[in-house]
Every structure is written in C-alpha cells, then in structure tokens.
Design a protein around this motif. Structure first.
Motif, PDB file in Angstrom:
ATOM      1  N   ARG A 209       0.805  -1.228   0.000  1.00  0.00           N
ATOM      2  CA  ARG A 209       0.000   0.000   0.000  1.00  0.00           C
ATOM      3  C   ARG A 209       0.832   1.270   0.000  1.00  0.00           C
ATOM      4  NH1 ARG A 209      -3.897  -2.502  -2.022  1.00  0.00           N
ATOM      5  NH2 ARG A 209      -4.523  -0.350  -2.392  1.00  0.00           N
TER       6      ARG A 209
ATOM      7  N   ASP B 221       4.063   1.315  -1.690  1.00  0.00           N
ATOM      8  CA  ASP B 221       5.071   1.181  -2.757  1.00  0.00           C
ATOM      9  C   ASP B 221       6.476   0.935  -2.224  1.00  0.00           C
ATOM     10  OD1 ASP B 221       2.954   1.715  -4.412  1.00  0.00           O
ATOM     11  OD2 ASP B 221       3.494   3.808  -4.763  1.00  0.00           O
TER      12      ASP B 221
ATOM     13  N   CYS C 213      -2.860 -12.109  -4.880  1.00  0.00           N
ATOM     14  CA  CYS C 213      -2.616 -10.823  -4.225  1.00  0.00           C
ATOM     15  C   CYS C 213      -2.874 -10.942  -2.728  1.00  0.00           C
ATOM     16  CB  CYS C 213      -3.524  -9.754  -4.838  1.00  0.00           C
ATOM     17  SG  CYS C 213      -3.358  -8.120  -4.068  1.00  0.00           S
TER      18      CYS C 213
ATOM     19  N   GLU D  33       6.323  -0.130 -13.147  1.00  0.00           N
ATOM     20  CA  GLU D  33       5.746  -0.692 -11.920  1.00  0.00           C
ATOM     21  C   GLU D  33       4.595  -1.637 -12.267  1.00  0.00           C
ATOM     22  OE1 GLU D  33       3.398   0.740  -7.849  1.00  0.00           O
ATOM     23  OE2 GLU D  33       4.012   2.212  -9.359  1.00  0.00           O
TER      24      GLU D  33
ATOM     25  N   SER E  55       1.236  -3.506 -10.664  1.00  0.00           N
ATOM     26  CA  SER E  55       0.270  -3.461  -9.563  1.00  0.00           C
ATOM     27  C   SER E  55      -0.852  -4.460  -9.818  1.00  0.00           C
ATOM     28  CB  SER E  55      -0.319  -2.053  -9.415  1.00  0.00           C
ATOM     29  OG  SER E  55       0.681  -1.092  -9.227  1.00  0.00           O
ATOM     30  N   CYS E  56      -1.561  -4.795  -8.765  1.00  0.00           N
ATOM     31  CA  CYS E  56      -2.744  -5.639  -8.900  1.00  0.00           C
ATOM     32  C   CYS E  56      -3.848  -4.814  -9.553  1.00  0.00           C
ATOM     33  CB  CYS E  56      -3.194  -6.125  -7.519  1.00  0.00           C
ATOM     34  SG  CYS E  56      -4.777  -6.993  -7.531  1.00  0.00           S
TER      35      CYS E  56
ATOM     36  N   ASP F  65      -5.046  -2.328  -6.838  1.00  0.00           N
ATOM     37  CA  ASP F  65      -3.919  -1.389  -6.981  1.00  0.00           C
ATOM     38  C   ASP F  65      -2.769  -1.647  -6.005  1.00  0.00           C
ATOM     39  OD1 ASP F  65      -5.092  -0.024  -9.094  1.00  0.00           O
ATOM     40  OD2 ASP F  65      -6.179   1.346  -7.763  1.00  0.00           O
TER      41      ASP F  65
ATOM     42  N   HIS G  90       0.773  -2.532  -4.785  1.00  0.00           N
ATOM     43  CA  HIS G  90       2.088  -2.524  -5.426  1.00  0.00           C
ATOM     44  C   HIS G  90       2.695  -3.917  -5.313  1.00  0.00           C
ATOM     45  CE1 HIS G  90       6.131  -1.359  -6.550  1.00  0.00           C
ATOM     46  NE2 HIS G  90       6.593  -1.869  -5.427  1.00  0.00           N
TER      47      HIS G  90
ATOM     48  N   SER H 161       3.815  -9.070  -1.003  1.00  0.00           N
ATOM     49  CA  SER H 161       2.637  -8.651  -1.761  1.00  0.00           C
ATOM     50  C   SER H 161       1.869  -9.846  -2.304  1.00  0.00           C
ATOM     51  CB  SER H 161       3.046  -7.741  -2.924  1.00  0.00           C
ATOM     52  OG  SER H 161       3.574  -6.521  -2.467  1.00  0.00           O
TER      53      SER H 161
END
Length: 204
Positions: free
Chosen positions: A97, A99, A120, A166, A168-169, A173, A175, A197
């Motif tokens: 959350r 990064d 995730c 980058e 992300s999911c 979102d 990271h 993550s």
C-alpha cells in the motif's frame, strides 16, 4: 469684433466613451471568466465521469487448479489505510500500500518452488502461476509472465531517479514490484515481485 463662441463641454463625450469602454471591458472579462468556469466545470464533470467508469475493472478468474474460468467486470477493491493496516502485516502494508520494497533474499517466496498460484495478499486476485516462476538470482521471486494480462496493471515509475515499469494488482492497486526486459524465453520479461505482496496457494 470676434463674438464669444459658446463654450463646448469636453467632458460629456469622453465620459460617455469611457463608460462604454468600461462596459465592454467588464462584459469581456465576465465572458472570459464565464468561459473559463464553463470549461472547468466540463473538465471536472469529465473527470468524475472518468473516475466512475474506471471504478469497475475486468479480471480473469482462475480456479485453484490454475484453470481460467471466466472474465468478469467487478468494482475495484477500495479500502481506507486503516482498513488495510488491520488486514495486512506491517511489512505487507508498507510494500503493497506504500510502494515499498522488501530486502533482497528476505522474502518467503524468493526461492520457493511449490506448485500453485500466487495471489494478491490484499484481495486474492490471481497474479502468477508457479509454472512461470524462475530463478533470477536477484533475491526476489521472479516470473516470466503474469497468469493473465488482465489481472495486473503497468505504470511508469520514476522514483529514485530511475525509469522503471511498476506492476500493480489490477483489482486493488496493490504494489507488487517491477517488470524488466532481461527475463528468459518465451517472453524475455522478468516480473520481479515482492513476496509480502503475494500469497502462495498450493494447486488445488
């Protein structure tokens, strides 16, 4: 003998002209600001409409065996920082959350070879299949492709003076890490992910 000519007032006409100019100027300014305001309102509404449209996301659903079941369009998973911090470990919150990045070779899945899916940690969205995992020697779990292009999103990351992509999911979102062009065949990509993550689930 020159007769006195009637005096002509030089104030009335200029005043009329000044008044007209002021009126035109005020009207022009009003129209200008009105136009700017209208454009801002349109832009604001467009932004809101865009935000509303992007609140839903299409992802591919996978079974515990790693088989694609269907593509669904569902609302993005959105939670407050307080909610995320209650759900996640301190390290997972910092990375997923905020990064962050876990230390190399410190992650649980850096050298994991189990057969299953990596989901995730925040929303359980399927991200990677262990069949695409490989030893990169970097100290982070690496994959040569995601389980579905729909389930991850890529964006530009210019932090720390570097230009990186980058990952992300797509559903929440979170990271995950970064992708690089130095991976093995068949894609030539290296999805360098953070263990915290991810959540590994053995193949069902």
């Amino acid at each position: 003998m020159i007769k006195d000519r009637p005096s002509i007032s030089t104030t009335d006409k200029p005043n009329d002209e000044s008044s007209s100019r002021r009126t035109l100027l005020k009207g022009g300014i009003a129209a200008l600001f009105s136009g700017i305001f209208s454009r801002e309102v349109v832009a604001a509404n467009a932004t809101k409409e865009s935000a509303t449209k992007t609140s839903d996301v299409s992802i591919e659903i996978f079974s515990a065996a790693g088989k694609s079941e269907k593509v669904v369009t569902i609302p993005k998973v959105i939670k407050t920082d307080e909610q995320w911090s209650k759900q996640l470990s301190v390290q997972a919150f910092k990375v997923a959350r905020r990064d962050g990045t876990e230390r190399a070779f410190s992650g649980e899945y850096a050298k994991s070879h189990g057969d299953g899916l990596y989901r995730c940690i925040c929303c359980a969205n399927a991200l990677f299949d262990s069949k695409t995992k490989f030893e990169s020697g970097t100290g982070w779990p690496s994959f040569w492709q995601p389980i579905s292009a729909l389930n991850v999103s890529k964006s530009s990351d210019r932090s720390f003076g570097m230009q990186r992509d980058e990952i992300s999911c797509a559903l929440c979102d979170a990271h995950l890490g970064h992708v690089f062009n130095d991976g093995p065949k068949p894609t030539g990509l290296r999805y360098c992910m953070n263990s915290v993550s991810l959540n590994f689930v053995p193949r069902g």
